[in-house]
Design an enzyme around this catalytic site. Structure first.
Site, PDB file in Angstrom:
ATOM      1  CG  LEU A 416      -1.949  -1.095   1.300  1.00 21.32           C
ATOM      2  CD1 LEU A 416      -2.692  -1.021   2.611  1.00 21.32           C
ATOM      3  CD2 LEU A 416      -2.899  -1.001   0.131  1.00 21.32           C
ATOM      4  N   GLY A 417       2.027   1.187   0.570  1.00 27.14           N
ATOM      5  CA  GLY A 417       2.884   2.362   0.606  1.00 27.14           C
ATOM      6  C   GLY A 417       4.156   2.096   1.363  1.00 27.14           C
ATOM      7  N   GLY A 422       8.323   2.609   7.496  1.00 19.73           N
ATOM      8  CA  GLY A 422       8.277   1.238   7.026  1.00 19.73           C
ATOM      9  C   GLY A 422       7.243   1.027   5.938  1.00 19.73           C
ATOM     10  CB  VAL A 424       1.470   0.066   5.053  1.00 21.96           C
ATOM     11  CG1 VAL A 424       0.100  -0.431   5.483  1.00 21.96           C
ATOM     12  CG2 VAL A 424       2.036   1.006   6.104  1.00 21.96           C
ATOM     13  CG  ASP A 537       0.166  12.820  13.270  1.00 22.01           C
ATOM     14  OD1 ASP A 537       0.077  14.010  12.889  1.00 22.01           O
ATOM     15  OD2 ASP A 537       0.657  11.923  12.560  1.00 22.01           O
TER      16      ASP A 537
END
Length: 725
Positions: A416-417, A422, A424, A537
């Protein structure tokens, strides 16, 4: 001529006298503060005009009408975060009706004048994050209604006097990060039966922890005594504190067994780390001595030397051993290259130009997870050092969640990215259920217990508007988090679409429902979660949506875990869901795209920060989340973005966050039409006007510059729930 000069001087004296007397006594006292500050702080006093009758219109000053007094009196000074450098004038003590003194996050120096406490109406004194010094101001307890005293992050020194017991109404005593020394007084804490918060961390206190701290029956949140030099045993009386209290006794010199009565049974291991002579639960360190007797060599057993033949044999064995090690290194090198090639198939199918069917046939995680298991299923990971149960194992936190490591590694996986936090993956298990898997990094093996404690605390959070953490994996070279996969992207995409333009897909009723869900989730984190978490966040990209457009808060607790594993916690992550959009780039653009995502993400996260959160070294507070939620609400209301790229910064649909908050406030001050501020896509829903206006007021309350003025998240949630009923 002489008569003319005499009349002239008399007139000048008269006008000067009248000008001076035109300002009230409270205004004159405030001018002493202005004169005590260096010239660099003049910007904060630009409208402090000595020619005014009253100071009530001055920046940072609030007044109130007092019964029986004809003129308004000063009740509040709020000049926090103005970079003011100077001393505290004693004339402030003449402000008889002053209730709140808020001068934190400045550069005031010197001692706190005793005359300040002549302002006996004070109930809140916030002087944290300055350069103040001297002893603890014992006279502060002569103020009869004092409730909040925050002197943290200064240079106060000396002992805490016994006079602190005279602060009968005190609710918050925060003295963290000073230079206080000596022992904490005993016999005073049972007198403070209204105390809610006590923070004495990061000082030089020594001696024992007083038994009567256990008498603080009103305490809530965290009892923070960490990073001092407390010794002796932990008093069992702390077990009498309310069950909602968390302990932070880290990094002291405490000894003996941790009591297991009352509140102690609710504490995790993190509360006691850094005390090498503590034992017992929850540290999983036995208190029974396992002493091993050392055996001295008897004379007859001492080495008498090696024969020449034995020396030759040992040398030959060394040569063979070195050769074997070399072969192993070569094998591992080529094996790693093969694994990297295997991993590339995921990236190619994820980012390449194959057709849709090829993209769906993703690789498994197995080739990319070096050190977890080989293809035969044999465990190859070993954790050295401070380990324990769970090392090299996949641990499920949720009892209703079943997964085996082999199933996870061999399931279909889609990248996913990738960022500084790290990679995902979206992993589709054998039963067709997708999960999100985040690889945290390779470091932090010496902090195993701290990692597990944090993960277990996060795993206990169960709320319909918060992404669930289901399992984790710990090994020397791999740390994984397995959480629910939320299928419909994030709120940023839903609000603005994938091309960054405003989207008409979100009706007002949907936006209101999303706002309520976010507030409910944050209220749970703040008030009812095991740790009373601060997210720290909150932003649109960390609010995920399912197919029914129900919101899910992701990434809470992730920065703490990242710091334990040694990665960079400054860039926001995506635990529990996908990146803002499925990137469709050529393979050669992958690295450039990932770099841009990291930069955008870092900038966007900063735009949601409260003013006090932008000061380096600040510890996150729940009021940070309140401010960030206010910014999210303003984005939902206006359709404007705080995460736009520089190329679109001039667009009418995007403004910086400080400008967004200021722009909305100015609009209300100038009584601008609501149609000029609200998202144009909502203008057709005429019936929603009152509801939109009500949410605007909630958002403005959340984005107050002074954190003490902002409401609690629980109050925010309750106010939003009333809207639209």
């Amino acid at each position: 001529m002489k008569l003319f000069l005499l009349v002239f001087f008399l007139l000048c004296f008269h006008f000067l006298f009248v000008f001076t007397l035109s300002l009230s006594s409270d205004g004159l006292a405030l001018l002493s503060l202005k004169s005590a500050v260096d010239q660099s702080g003049d910007g904060a006093f630009s409208d402090w005009n000595g020619g005014d009758s009253y100071p009530c219109g001055w920046s940072g000053i609030s007044c109130a009408n007092i019964s029986g007094i004809p003129e308004p009196r000063v009740v509040g000074i709020a000049l926090a975060g103005k970079s003011l450098r100077g001393y505290l004038p004693s004339e402030l003590g003449t402000l008889r009706y002053l209730r709140r003194l808020n001068l934190h996050d400045n550069e005031f120096y010197g001692v706190v004048p005793m005359q300040l406490f002549n302002a006996t109406a004070l109930h809140s004194i916030f002087l944290h994050r300055n350069n103040l010094s001297g002893p603890f101001p014992a006279s502060v307890c002569t103020i009869p209604r004092l409730q909040n005293l925050d002197l943290s992050v200064n240079s106060f020194s000396g002992n805490i006097p016994d006079d602190v017991k005279k602060c009968k109404q005190l609710q918050r005593l925060i003295l963290a990060r000073n230079k206080f020394t000596g022992e904490i007084p005993t016999g005073v804490w049972s007198e403070l039966d209204n105390l809610i918060q006590l923070d004495l961390s990061a000082n030089d206190f020594k001696g024992s922890i007083p038994d009567d701290i256990g008498d603080l029956v009103s305490l809530s949140g965290t009892l923070n005594l960490s990073f001092n030099h407390f010794s002796d045993r932990i008093p069992s009386s702390l077990g009498k504190l309310p069950a909602t209290v968390n302990f932070d006794l880290r990094n002291n010199n405490l000894i003996g067994e941790i009591p297991q009565t009352g509140t102690f049974s609710n504490q995790g291991p993190t509360a006691f780390l850094g005390n090498k002579n503590l034992c017992g639960l929850p540290l999983r360190k036995s208190c029974t001595g396992s002493g091993s007797s050392s055996h001295k060599d008897e004379p007859g057993n001492r080495s008498k030397g090696l024969s020449p033949g034995l020396i030759i044999l040992i040398s030959a064995a060394d040569v063979v051993g070195v050769a074997l090690v070399g072969l192993v290194i070569v094998y591992v090198y080529w094996k790693k290259k093969d694994d990297e090639n295997a991993c590339s198939c995921i990236r190619k199918r994820r980012f390449g130009d194959e057709n849709e069917n090829e993209k769906r046939s993703a690789c498994t995680l197995l080739p990319c997870m070096n050190g977890l298991k080989n293809e035969e299923g044999n465990d190859e990971s070993e954790v050295e050092g401070d380990g324990g149960k769970g090392e090299g194992e996949l641990v499920t936190i949720d009892k209703g969640f079943r997964i085996e490591l082999d199933e996870l590694l061999k399931a279909s996986a889609y990248v996913l990215g990738k960022s500084a936090l790290g990679i995902v993956y979206k992993v589709v298990l054998g039963n067709g259920v997708p999960v999100a898997v985040r690889r945290l990094g390779e470091g932090g093996e010496e902090r195993y217990k701290e990692f597990v404690a944090e993960v277990q605390a996060i795993g206990k959070v169960k709320h319909p508007n918060i992404v669930r953490l289901r399992a984790y994996y710990w090994a020397h070279d791999e740390k994984l988090l397995i959480s629910d996969f939320i299928s419909n992207g994030n709120l940023a995409n839903a609000l603005r679409g994938r091309n960054g333009q405003p989207s008409s897909n979100l009706s007002w009723s949907t936006r209101l429902r999303i706002s309520k869900g976010i507030a409910r989730g944050l209220s749970y984190l703040h008030e009812f979660s095991p740790r009373k978490f601060v997210h720290g966040d909150i932003k649109l990209t960390n609010i995920l949506l399912d197919n029914d457009l129900q919101p899910y808060i992701s990434d809470f607790g992730l920065n703490r875990l990242i710091s334990i594993t040694g990665n960079n916690p400054s860039v926001g992550g995506f635990m529990g869901g996908a990146l803002p959009y499925m990137m469709k780039t050529s393979h050669k653009d992958v690295n450039r795209t990932n770099n841009r995502l990291s930069l955008d993400n870092s900038r966007g996260s900063n735009n949601y920060k409260a003013p006090e959160a932008r000061v380096p070294g600040c510890r996150p507070t729940q009021k940070w989340d309140v401010y960030s939620l206010g910014v999210v609400l303003l984005e939902l209301l206006t359709g404007k973005s705080t995460e736009s790229s520089p190329t679109s910064a001039s667009s009418s649909a995007s403004v910086e966050v400080s400008d967004l908050v200021r722009w909305v406030r100015n609009g209300f001050d100038q009584e601008s039409p609501l149609s000029e501020m609200v998202d144009p896509s909502l203008l057709q829903e005429v019936r929603a006007k009152k509801e939109v206006l009500a949410v605007f007021h909630v958002a403005l309350a959340c984005t107050e510059g002074d954190p003490e003025v902002r409401p609690r998240m629980k109050t925010v949630s309750e106010n939003l729930e009333r809207i639209g009923r």
